[in-house]
Design a protein around this motif. Structure first.
Motif, PDB file in Angstrom:
ATOM      1  N   GLU A 192       0.825  -1.208   0.000  1.00 45.30           N
ATOM      2  CA  GLU A 192       0.000   0.000   0.000  1.00 45.30           C
ATOM      3  C   GLU A 192       0.859   1.258   0.000  1.00 45.30           C
ATOM      4  OE1 GLU A 192      -2.775  -0.292   3.202  1.00 45.30           O
ATOM      5  OE2 GLU A 192      -4.064  -1.713   2.122  1.00 45.30           O
ATOM      6  N   GLY A 193       1.958   1.230   0.746  1.00 46.60           N
ATOM      7  CA  GLY A 193       2.854   2.380   0.741  1.00 46.60           C
ATOM      8  C   GLY A 193       3.485   2.597  -0.622  1.00 46.60           C
ATOM      9  N   ALA A 194       3.897   1.503  -1.267  1.00 47.43           N
ATOM     10  CA  ALA A 194       4.488   1.618  -2.600  1.00 47.43           C
ATOM     11  C   ALA A 194       3.461   2.135  -3.598  1.00 47.43           C
ATOM     12  CB  ALA A 194       5.021   0.259  -3.045  1.00 47.43           C
ATOM     13  N   ALA A 195       2.225   1.656  -3.494  1.00 45.24           N
ATOM     14  CA  ALA A 195       1.177   2.106  -4.405  1.00 45.24           C
ATOM     15  C   ALA A 195       0.959   3.607  -4.299  1.00 45.24           C
ATOM     16  CB  ALA A 195      -0.122   1.354  -4.117  1.00 45.24           C
ATOM     17  N   VAL A 196       0.967   4.139  -3.083  1.00 42.18           N
ATOM     18  CA  VAL A 196       0.811   5.579  -2.889  1.00 42.18           C
ATOM     19  C   VAL A 196       1.981   6.333  -3.512  1.00 42.18           C
ATOM     20  CG1 VAL A 196       0.802   7.410  -1.152  1.00 42.18           C
ATOM     21  CG2 VAL A 196      -0.634   5.400  -0.838  1.00 42.18           C
ATOM     22  N   CYS A 197       3.193   5.831  -3.316  1.00 39.96           N
ATOM     23  CA  CYS A 197       4.377   6.477  -3.905  1.00 39.96           C
ATOM     24  C   CYS A 197       4.307   6.488  -5.422  1.00 39.96           C
ATOM     25  CB  CYS A 197       5.642   5.763  -3.443  1.00 39.96           C
ATOM     26  SG  CYS A 197       6.072   5.997  -1.712  1.00 39.96           S
ATOM     27  N   PHE A 198       3.948   5.355  -5.999  1.00 40.14           N
ATOM     28  CA  PHE A 198       3.872   5.269  -7.455  1.00 40.14           C
ATOM     29  C   PHE A 198       2.782   6.181  -8.006  1.00 40.14           C
ATOM     30  CE2 PHE A 198       5.427   0.649  -6.900  1.00 40.14           C
ATOM     31  CZ  PHE A 198       6.747   1.055  -6.948  1.00 40.14           C
ATOM     32  N   ALA A 199       1.646   6.241  -7.301  1.00 40.43           N
ATOM     33  CA  ALA A 199       0.554   7.106  -7.749  1.00 40.43           C
ATOM     34  C   ALA A 199       0.953   8.579  -7.652  1.00 40.43           C
ATOM     35  CB  ALA A 199      -0.693   6.848  -6.907  1.00 40.43           C
ATOM     36  N   ARG A 200       1.726   8.922  -6.651  1.00 40.26           N
ATOM     37  CA  ARG A 200       2.112  10.319  -6.426  1.00 40.26           C
ATOM     38  C   ARG A 200       3.148  10.789  -7.437  1.00 40.26           C
ATOM     39  NH1 ARG A 200       4.393   9.857  -1.511  1.00 40.26           N
ATOM     40  NH2 ARG A 200       2.416  10.212  -0.418  1.00 40.26           N
ATOM     41  N   ASN A 201       4.192   9.990  -7.650  1.00 37.70           N
ATOM     42  CA  ASN A 201       5.337  10.461  -8.433  1.00 37.70           C
ATOM     43  C   ASN A 201       5.640   9.649  -9.681  1.00 37.70           C
ATOM     44  OD1 ASN A 201       5.962  12.530  -6.515  1.00 37.70           O
ATOM     45  ND2 ASN A 201       6.887  10.974  -5.199  1.00 37.70           N
ATOM     46  N   GLY A 202       4.900   8.564  -9.903  1.00 32.81           N
ATOM     47  CA  GLY A 202       5.217   7.716 -11.046  1.00 32.81           C
ATOM     48  C   GLY A 202       6.268   6.686 -10.682  1.00 32.81           C
ATOM     49  N   PHE A 203       6.436   5.707 -11.547  1.00 39.50           N
ATOM     50  CA  PHE A 203       7.370   4.624 -11.257  1.00 39.50           C
ATOM     51  C   PHE A 203       8.824   5.085 -11.315  1.00 39.50           C
ATOM     52  CE2 PHE A 203       3.597   2.283 -12.853  1.00 39.50           C
ATOM     53  CZ  PHE A 203       3.353   1.541 -11.721  1.00 39.50           C
ATOM     54  N   HIS A 204       9.157   5.894 -12.323  1.00 41.83           N
ATOM     55  CA  HIS A 204      10.561   6.265 -12.504  1.00 41.83           C
ATOM     56  C   HIS A 204      11.052   7.222 -11.433  1.00 41.83           C
ATOM     57  CE1 HIS A 204      10.985   4.180 -16.312  1.00 41.83           C
ATOM     58  NE2 HIS A 204       9.815   4.669 -16.670  1.00 41.83           N
ATOM     59  N   ALA A 205      10.199   8.134 -10.995  1.00 40.66           N
ATOM     60  CA  ALA A 205      10.611   9.133 -10.013  1.00 40.66           C
ATOM     61  C   ALA A 205      10.554   8.606  -8.582  1.00 40.66           C
ATOM     62  CB  ALA A 205       9.736  10.379 -10.138  1.00 40.66           C
ATOM     63  N   THR A 206      10.061   7.393  -8.416  1.00 41.93           N
ATOM     64  CA  THR A 206       9.975   6.789  -7.079  1.00 41.93           C
ATOM     65  C   THR A 206      11.169   5.873  -6.849  1.00 41.93           C
ATOM     66  OG1 THR A 206       7.557   6.860  -7.065  1.00 41.93           O
ATOM     67  CG2 THR A 206       8.612   5.311  -5.564  1.00 41.93           C
ATOM     68  N   SER A 207      11.848   6.062  -5.750  1.00 41.23           N
ATOM     69  CA  SER A 207      12.978   5.204  -5.388  1.00 41.23           C
ATOM     70  C   SER A 207      12.568   4.297  -4.237  1.00 41.23           C
ATOM     71  CB  SER A 207      14.174   6.059  -4.957  1.00 41.23           C
ATOM     72  OG  SER A 207      13.882   6.733  -3.742  1.00 41.23           O
TER      73      SER A 207
END
Length: 215
Positions: A18-33
């Motif tokens: 769930e935390g990863a999903a929020v990160c990906f939704a917020r910044n996209g896959f490439h901008a998320t580390s």
């Protein structure tokens, strides 16, 4: 050392997803580390890497879970005889899918529709993810085809249109509604239900004049 229960392991995995999903939704896959994910879930690297080897595996897990839940809902409907009508069915499935993730938000708005948009864009460059998405689409398409066949067998829908064509159309409706949620503003699924219900109620003027239904 006390054994960690399966319930605890499942809850921790859910927290990470769930935390990863929020990160990906917020910044996209490439901008998320992975550091972004660690910060979001407030866990150590060791705790996260126990479940996922890296970002690519996290992406695949998030996408696979979403596809499985949607496909499962439509497959459940396809086993009913007859299936619920399209306006009720789409409202039920999308409402259930969005409701199950309503706790995931980005800037106060639902994260799931934004995540879907990110997934579509990523599949254009990520072959592994594209295969996963295509497999998921195929499963939903098969389920919808069976649903349409159920409509036709029950006399609820005209039988001169290939079920595959109707299936593709209904998937497009669901996808389009999710895109609107992400690109414009969140809207209740009742809007989709009402719109479909209105379209389904339209009489065919060609029938009244004696013309062919196929034009």
């Amino acid at each position: 050392m006390a054994r960690v229960s399966q319930e605890h392991l499942d809850a921790r995995r859910r927290q990470i997803l769930e935390g990863a999903a929020v990160c990906f939704a917020r910044n996209g896959f490439h901008a998320t580390s992975m550091q972004d994910v660690l910060k979001e879930v407030d866990l150590s690297a060791g705790a996260v890497y126990r479940y996922f080897s890296g970002k690519e595996e996290l992406i695949a897990a998030v996408v696979g879970e979403v596809l499985d839940s949607v496909r499962g809902a439509f497959e459940e409907a396809s086993r009913q005889s007859p299936p619920p009508p399209p306006d009720d069915l789409l409202t039920l499935v999308l409402g259930r899918t969005l409701g199950a993730r309503e706790n995931l938000t980005v800037d106060g708005e639902p994260a799931f529709p934004r995540l879907v948009i990110q997934v579509w864009g990523e599949t254009l460059r990520n072959k592994e993810l594209a295969v996963l998405l295509h497999d998921g689409y195929a499963g939903v398409h098969q389920a919808w085809t069976r649903i349409v066949e159920g409509y036709q067998d029950a006399g609820m829908m005209r039988a001169d249109v290939p079920p595959e064509h109707v299936a593709r159309t209904m998937i497009a409706v669901a996808v389009g509604f999710l895109a609107q949620q992400a690109l414009f503003a969140p809207a209740p699924v009742d809007i989709l239900r009402d719109g479909l219900r209105a379209l389904m109620s339209m009489p065919d003027p060609r029938t009244a004049t004696g013309g062919s239904q196929l034009g």
